[in-house]
Design a protein around this motif. Sequence first.
Motif, PDB file in Angstrom:
ATOM      1  N   GLU A   1      48.566  44.965  46.823  1.00 53.51           N
ATOM      2  CA  GLU A   1      47.412  45.077  46.353  1.00 53.51           C
ATOM      3  C   GLU A   1      46.965  43.806  45.560  1.00 53.51           C
ATOM      4  O   GLU A   1      45.881  43.529  45.654  1.00 53.51           O
ATOM      5  CB  GLU A   1      47.088  46.377  45.532  1.00 53.51           C
ATOM      6  N   GLU A   2      47.973  43.498  44.542  1.00 57.45           N
ATOM      7  CA  GLU A   2      47.476  42.257  43.761  1.00 57.45           C
ATOM      8  C   GLU A   2      47.437  41.099  44.417  1.00 57.45           C
ATOM      9  O   GLU A   2      46.498  40.060  44.338  1.00 57.45           O
ATOM     10  CB  GLU A   2      48.659  42.071  42.849  1.00 57.45           C
ATOM     11  N   VAL A   3      48.223  40.765  45.530  1.00 56.47           N
ATOM     12  CA  VAL A   3      48.120  39.625  46.397  1.00 56.47           C
ATOM     13  C   VAL A   3      46.991  39.554  47.022  1.00 56.47           C
ATOM     14  O   VAL A   3      46.133  38.501  47.046  1.00 56.47           O
ATOM     15  CB  VAL A   3      49.639  39.639  47.184  1.00 56.47           C
ATOM     16  N   GLU A   4      46.569  40.864  47.657  1.00 57.99           N
ATOM     17  CA  GLU A   4      45.321  40.801  48.379  1.00 57.99           C
ATOM     18  C   GLU A   4      44.006  40.746  47.575  1.00 57.99           C
ATOM     19  O   GLU A   4      43.338  40.233  47.978  1.00 57.99           O
ATOM     20  CB  GLU A   4      45.149  42.264  49.018  1.00 57.99           C
ATOM     21  N   ARG A   5      44.182  41.215  46.400  1.00 52.79           N
ATOM     22  CA  ARG A   5      42.877  40.843  45.435  1.00 52.79           C
ATOM     23  C   ARG A   5      42.955  39.449  45.144  1.00 52.79           C
ATOM     24  O   ARG A   5      41.811  38.765  44.991  1.00 52.79           O
ATOM     25  CB  ARG A   5      43.121  41.625  44.358  1.00 52.79           C
ATOM     26  N   GLN A   6      44.046  38.791  44.830  1.00 53.04           N
ATOM     27  CA  GLN A   6      43.894  37.463  44.526  1.00 53.04           C
ATOM     28  C   GLN A   6      43.490  36.484  45.728  1.00 53.04           C
ATOM     29  O   GLN A   6      42.934  35.533  45.589  1.00 53.04           O
ATOM     30  CB  GLN A   6      45.439  37.112  44.007  1.00 53.04           C
ATOM     31  N   ALA A   7      44.043  36.927  46.835  1.00 54.85           N
ATOM     32  CA  ALA A   7      43.594  36.333  48.042  1.00 54.85           C
ATOM     33  C   ALA A   7      42.153  36.329  48.157  1.00 54.85           C
ATOM     34  O   ALA A   7      41.214  35.471  48.596  1.00 54.85           O
ATOM     35  CB  ALA A   7      44.122  36.708  49.077  1.00 54.85           C
ATOM     36  N   ALA A   8      41.392  37.594  48.174  1.00 53.82           N
ATOM     37  CA  ALA A   8      40.096  37.809  48.255  1.00 53.82           C
ATOM     38  C   ALA A   8      39.155  36.735  47.009  1.00 53.82           C
ATOM     39  O   ALA A   8      38.091  36.402  47.520  1.00 53.82           O
ATOM     40  CB  ALA A   8      39.813  39.343  48.109  1.00 53.82           C
ATOM     41  N   ALA A   9      39.847  36.746  46.099  1.00 55.55           N
ATOM     42  CA  ALA A   9      39.120  36.259  44.865  1.00 55.55           C
ATOM     43  C   ALA A   9      39.058  34.639  45.184  1.00 55.55           C
ATOM     44  O   ALA A   9      37.981  33.998  44.725  1.00 55.55           O
ATOM     45  CB  ALA A   9      39.752  36.545  43.435  1.00 55.55           C
ATOM     46  N   ALA A  10      40.166  34.232  45.704  1.00 60.59           N
ATOM     47  CA  ALA A  10      40.160  32.663  46.361  1.00 60.59           C
ATOM     48  C   ALA A  10      39.246  32.428  47.200  1.00 60.59           C
ATOM     49  O   ALA A  10      38.677  31.410  47.402  1.00 60.59           O
ATOM     50  CB  ALA A  10      41.657  32.418  46.533  1.00 60.59           C
TER      51      ALA A  10
ATOM     52  N   ALA B   1      49.462  38.609  53.794  1.00 65.56           N
ATOM     53  CA  ALA B   1      48.736  39.052  52.763  1.00 65.56           C
ATOM     54  C   ALA B   1      47.901  37.482  52.157  1.00 65.56           C
ATOM     55  O   ALA B   1      46.748  37.341  51.927  1.00 65.56           O
ATOM     56  CB  ALA B   1      48.834  39.919  51.983  1.00 65.56           C
ATOM     57  N   VAL B   2      48.890  36.758  51.754  1.00 64.95           N
ATOM     58  CA  VAL B   2      48.477  35.494  50.954  1.00 64.95           C
ATOM     59  C   VAL B   2      47.919  34.510  52.168  1.00 64.95           C
ATOM     60  O   VAL B   2      46.948  33.965  51.637  1.00 64.95           O
ATOM     61  CB  VAL B   2      49.659  34.841  50.360  1.00 64.95           C
ATOM     62  N   ALA B   3      48.427  34.295  53.079  1.00 61.17           N
ATOM     63  CA  ALA B   3      47.968  33.199  53.934  1.00 61.17           C
ATOM     64  C   ALA B   3      46.851  33.509  54.929  1.00 61.17           C
ATOM     65  O   ALA B   3      46.026  32.532  55.342  1.00 61.17           O
ATOM     66  CB  ALA B   3      49.395  33.066  55.346  1.00 61.17           C
TER      67      ALA B   3
ATOM     68  N   HIS C   1      49.819  39.935  35.997  1.00 58.27           N
ATOM     69  CA  HIS C   1      49.211  38.934  35.150  1.00 58.27           C
ATOM     70  C   HIS C   1      49.253  37.542  35.550  1.00 58.27           C
ATOM     71  O   HIS C   1      49.101  36.471  34.844  1.00 58.27           O
ATOM     72  CB  HIS C   1      49.459  38.952  33.511  1.00 58.27           C
ATOM     73  N   GLY C   2      49.357  37.362  36.957  1.00 59.64           N
ATOM     74  CA  GLY C   2      49.407  36.125  37.600  1.00 59.64           C
ATOM     75  C   GLY C   2      50.979  35.520  37.576  1.00 59.64           C
ATOM     76  O   GLY C   2      50.906  34.269  37.795  1.00 59.64           O
ATOM     77  N   ARG C   3      51.725  36.304  36.927  1.00 60.19           N
ATOM     78  CA  ARG C   3      53.077  35.312  36.789  1.00 60.19           C
ATOM     79  C   ARG C   3      54.454  36.214  37.767  1.00 60.19           C
ATOM     80  O   ARG C   3      53.941  37.189  38.182  1.00 60.19           O
ATOM     81  CB  ARG C   3      53.306  35.490  35.304  1.00 60.19           C
ATOM     82  N   GLY C   4      55.381  35.614  37.292  1.00 62.14           N
ATOM     83  CA  GLY C   4      56.511  36.296  38.174  1.00 62.14           C
ATOM     84  C   GLY C   4      56.892  35.568  39.429  1.00 62.14           C
ATOM     85  O   GLY C   4      56.320  34.631  39.527  1.00 62.14           O
TER      86      GLY C   4
END
Length: 290
Positions: free
Chosen positions: A281-290, A229-231, A154-157
């Motif tokens: 997978e969560e990080v990759e999804r967030q990066a793709a959305a950004a 994955a983020v960068a 949920h975008g936290r942690g």
Amino acid sequence: MTSLLTGATGYLGSAVLDRLVASGYDVVAVVRSPGSAERVTARGARALVGDLTDVAWLTAALADADGAIHLAAPSDGAAALNEAVVDAAIAAYAGTGRRFVLTSGIWEFGAGDLDDDGPLDPPELVAWRVPIEQRLLASDVDAAIVAPGLVYGHGRGLISLITDAPRTESGALTLVGDGEQHWSWVHVDDLARLYELVLVSPAASSGVASGRIVAVDGAPLTVRALGEAVAGEAGVAGESADASRARLGAVFADALLLDQRASGRKARELGWIPEHPSVLEEVERQAAAA
């Protein structure tokens, strides 16, 4: 079943509260203020305003419940709080067969390939936990200690330590240390399901539902892999351990620099299976959305 819950307004505590309410438990949420009482009541719990460091008061509150989960984790005074809560749990539950679930963390195991019943080698940040936990486990309380890995969802942690890390002049994402250390993760909603399972699983002769239970998804990842994955094309840049200590504080950094690989054996023996996408997978999804 009436379950007493502390920390119900926090990141993990609210997830556990929602899980228990959805499963039909009568949840008594201990809170410190009328505002917090309103929030937990809106989520389906019965609020109980009180002071967790008041051992006599908490002992009486625990005695009115069929079991309890302790999740409250203040930024200051956590050791004194846990001392008082364990005092109350022993006074209320010793010899009764009622389940008490204490929250710990994976860092207390130190570095390496970790097992639930393995040795402890805590860094300074969490060393205070060990004698309190040992006293609980040596008592006659039907106790379990859940030791979560790094919690996300949920975008936290603590995933923010990677996603929000500073960038170098060239745009590279700064890692904690050289990034080769593994971190073991667990999604907050999967973790909430495990707390429920541990609460209702009395200690068996095998010991699976007692002692320490490591809560991880079983897929440890290096900090470097998550950073990459983020960068994306900007890449990542490792830093020395001393640089991480200067940036994050030595005590906190020393915990983050631990190389920890855990499978969560006992949780799986209880029948718990993580359902959510991995942190990668969560990080990759967030990066793709950004």
